[in-house]
Design an enzyme around this catalytic site. Sequence first.
Site, mmCIF file in Angstrom:
data_model
loop_
_atom_site.group_PDB
_atom_site.id
_atom_site.type_symbol
_atom_site.label_atom_id
_atom_site.label_comp_id
_atom_site.label_asym_id
_atom_site.label_seq_id
_atom_site.Cartn_x
_atom_site.Cartn_y
_atom_site.Cartn_z
ATOM 1 N N ARG A 94 0.807 -1.223 0.000
ATOM 2 C CA ARG A 94 0.000 0.000 0.000
ATOM 3 C C ARG A 94 0.840 1.273 0.000
ATOM 4 N NH1 ARG A 94 -5.118 -0.719 1.099
ATOM 5 N NH2 ARG A 94 -5.311 1.492 1.564
ATOM 6 N N CYS A 118 -7.441 -4.359 2.334
ATOM 7 C CA CYS A 118 -6.292 -4.614 3.206
ATOM 8 C C CYS A 118 -6.767 -5.439 4.391
ATOM 9 C CB CYS A 118 -5.722 -3.280 3.679
ATOM 10 S SG CYS A 118 -4.429 -3.435 4.900
ATOM 11 N N ARG A 123 -8.653 1.351 5.042
ATOM 12 C CA ARG A 123 -7.510 2.171 4.646
ATOM 13 C C ARG A 123 -7.720 2.947 3.348
ATOM 14 N NH1 ARG A 123 -2.062 -1.081 5.698
ATOM 15 N NH2 ARG A 123 -1.252 0.989 6.086
ATOM 16 N N VAL A 125 -7.682 6.259 0.761
ATOM 17 C CA VAL A 125 -6.643 7.276 0.533
ATOM 18 C C VAL A 125 -7.283 8.628 0.201
ATOM 19 C CG1 VAL A 125 -4.799 5.672 -0.112
ATOM 20 C CG2 VAL A 125 -6.372 6.505 -1.876
ATOM 21 N N ASP A 126 -8.509 8.824 0.689
ATOM 22 C CA ASP A 126 -9.243 10.062 0.385
ATOM 23 C C ASP A 126 -8.514 11.323 0.855
ATOM 24 O OD1 ASP A 126 -10.058 8.721 2.899
ATOM 25 O OD2 ASP A 126 -11.124 10.593 3.258
ATOM 26 N N ILE A 328 -6.974 2.803 15.714
ATOM 27 C CA ILE A 328 -6.520 3.297 14.405
ATOM 28 C C ILE A 328 -7.142 2.506 13.249
ATOM 29 C CG2 ILE A 328 -4.499 3.850 12.965
ATOM 30 C CD1 ILE A 328 -4.519 5.457 15.553
HETATM 31 N N1 EPU Z 1 -7.309 7.072 6.698
HETATM 32 C C1 EPU Z 1 -8.398 7.489 5.978
HETATM 33 N N2 EPU Z 1 -8.177 8.179 4.822
HETATM 34 C C2 EPU Z 1 -6.938 8.452 4.344
HETATM 35 C C3 EPU Z 1 -5.822 8.028 5.091
HETATM 36 C C4 EPU Z 1 -6.036 7.340 6.273
HETATM 37 O O1 EPU Z 1 -9.544 7.251 6.355
HETATM 38 O O2 EPU Z 1 -6.815 9.067 3.282
HETATM 39 C C5 EPU Z 1 -7.509 6.346 7.974
HETATM 40 C C6 EPU Z 1 -6.999 4.902 7.906
HETATM 41 O O3 EPU Z 1 -7.952 4.047 7.335
HETATM 42 C C7 EPU Z 1 -6.720 4.620 9.361
HETATM 43 C C8 EPU Z 1 -6.227 5.963 9.892
HETATM 44 O O4 EPU Z 1 -6.700 6.941 8.961
HETATM 45 O O5 EPU Z 1 -7.909 4.269 10.012
HETATM 46 C C9 EPU Z 1 -4.743 6.108 10.019
HETATM 47 O O6 EPU Z 1 -4.107 5.599 8.867
HETATM 48 P P1 EPU Z 1 -2.726 6.165 8.320
HETATM 49 O O7 EPU Z 1 -2.976 6.859 7.023
HETATM 50 O O8 EPU Z 1 -2.003 6.920 9.358
HETATM 51 O O9 EPU Z 1 -1.940 4.826 8.000
HETATM 52 P P2 EPU Z 1 -0.951 4.630 6.801
HETATM 53 O O10 EPU Z 1 -0.239 5.889 6.547
HETATM 54 O O11 EPU Z 1 -1.618 3.931 5.686
HETATM 55 C C10 EPU Z 1 1.162 4.056 8.243
HETATM 56 C C11 EPU Z 1 2.099 2.911 8.377
HETATM 57 C C12 EPU Z 1 1.365 1.737 9.026
HETATM 58 C C13 EPU Z 1 0.872 2.183 10.403
HETATM 59 C C14 EPU Z 1 -0.024 3.418 10.261
HETATM 60 C C15 EPU Z 1 -0.473 4.004 11.583
HETATM 61 C C16 EPU Z 1 3.607 3.251 6.534
HETATM 62 C C17 EPU Z 1 4.126 2.802 5.216
HETATM 63 N N3 EPU Z 1 2.603 2.555 7.061
HETATM 64 O O12 EPU Z 1 0.085 3.594 7.430
HETATM 65 O O13 EPU Z 1 2.319 0.708 9.189
HETATM 66 O O14 EPU Z 1 0.138 1.159 11.004
HETATM 67 O O15 EPU Z 1 0.690 4.450 9.541
HETATM 68 O O16 EPU Z 1 0.617 4.337 12.353
HETATM 69 O O17 EPU Z 1 4.116 4.199 7.114
HETATM 70 C C18 EPU Z 1 3.040 -1.513 9.422
HETATM 71 O O18 EPU Z 1 4.208 -1.081 9.370
HETATM 72 O O19 EPU Z 1 2.763 -2.692 9.753
HETATM 73 C C19 EPU Z 1 1.947 -0.614 9.095
HETATM 74 C C20 EPU Z 1 0.735 -1.065 8.786
#
Ligand code: EPU
Length: 423
Positions: A94, A118, A123, A125-126, A328
Amino acid sequence: MDKLLIHGGRRLQGDVRISGAKNAALPILCAGLLVPGTLELSNVPQLQDVGTTLKLLERMGVKSTRDVAAGTVTLDGSSVTSTEAAYDLVKTMRASILVLGPLVARFGEARVSLPGGCAIGQRPVDQHIKGLQALGARIDIEHGYVIARASRLRGTKIVTDMVTVTGTENLMMAATLAEGETVIENAAREPEVVDLANALIALGARIRGAGTDRIVIEGVDALHGGAHRVMSDRIETGTFLCAVAAAGGDLRLTHCEPDTLDATLDKLREAGLRIECGPDWIRGTMDGRPKSVNVRTAPYPGFATDMQAQMMAVNCVADGTGVITETIFENRFMHVQEMRRLGAEIDTEGTTAVVRGKRGLSGAIVMATDLRASAGLVIAGLVADGDTLVDRVYHLDRGYDRMERKLAAVGASIERVRTVDDA
Ligand code: EPU
């Protein structure tokens, strides 16, 4: 498909060298797309996801030279020929969405597959899309792809609806080349965001406030080549500390950054782990049985969702009852069923798990479902009586740098079993 065979019951003793952080390395590699020159990285971990990211970048024309043993990668983004990230790679990782911001910022166009489902939650990406639109990009979703176009992005104020790590990173990267100033409010404060900001600054970006919830980026016309050392992996560090808290023993983790682990260290102290810290090392000692702790995941500096499964494994063998609340991701308890197969007593209700600690677990065949779930199962296997076979280890290989070798070197009985694919 590889499996890990663990014979539980051994104490852990010795030194473990912590690797570079996956969740810092991946966005920083994607930042290579912003540079019409070379980005020299060190402390790059040996992970499947790093290989996938390099493949993704190479398909776009970014040249890379990697010395796996030395942990160095040099990227050359001077002759990018494609601005597309295809589904076949994005669906396996992702974090590929992190090419979207850099591509549209530097080339005025990007075609990036939507990641899709996922295991741990929806998750979406909005927020990445909303932020890029605010920066002036035109976004269309066509045939499963996000298509972003802009002649030049324009700085603006962005307030994200929730704290998002990769969302903050994508927008921060995009804003480095926008015209004028961008302010990201409600920004993620994770250390990996700070590490990315430091890498971008080394490439000529003007960024302040990384590590707070308000990041200000002054756009520049172009970035230039530079070098950066990837920060150490706080989740790998926390995982080894959970392993020694559950299995008992005395581990000294080197090349790590104790300051990035406050919430994890607090919980592990509460669980009875004796912890000593130096500037770049942590020693964790455990005699006897851990005590149960209550944990609620939260964005940094709160307790990391990426440590939840490992802390659950500690609670499974702890004295008392611990309540774990995941705030989260809506589906990050996939390891619970598998831990129950090892004899753990866990009840779940929505995003809360009540873990009644038991003196012992009993080895069984279990299935890894995602990266951190796998780590939790390995820890449980280290404590369980008899043999535990952890299937689908490819999840673990995505984000842990040779975990079984590091564990075996400190006394665990753990080996990789290579089997012909039985699918
Ligand atoms: N979310 C939305 N819309 C968005 C973006 C996020 O609704 O556009 C929601 C997600 O669905 C979730 C929350 O916001 O409920 C937080 O998600 P976040 O975007 O912070 O997660 P991420 O950036 O996709 C990164 C790490 C993850 C880690 C999370 C939270 C990377 C590459 N991945 O994911 O790492 O769990 O932040 O800290 O940095 C892992 O390493 O195992 C892993 C999953």
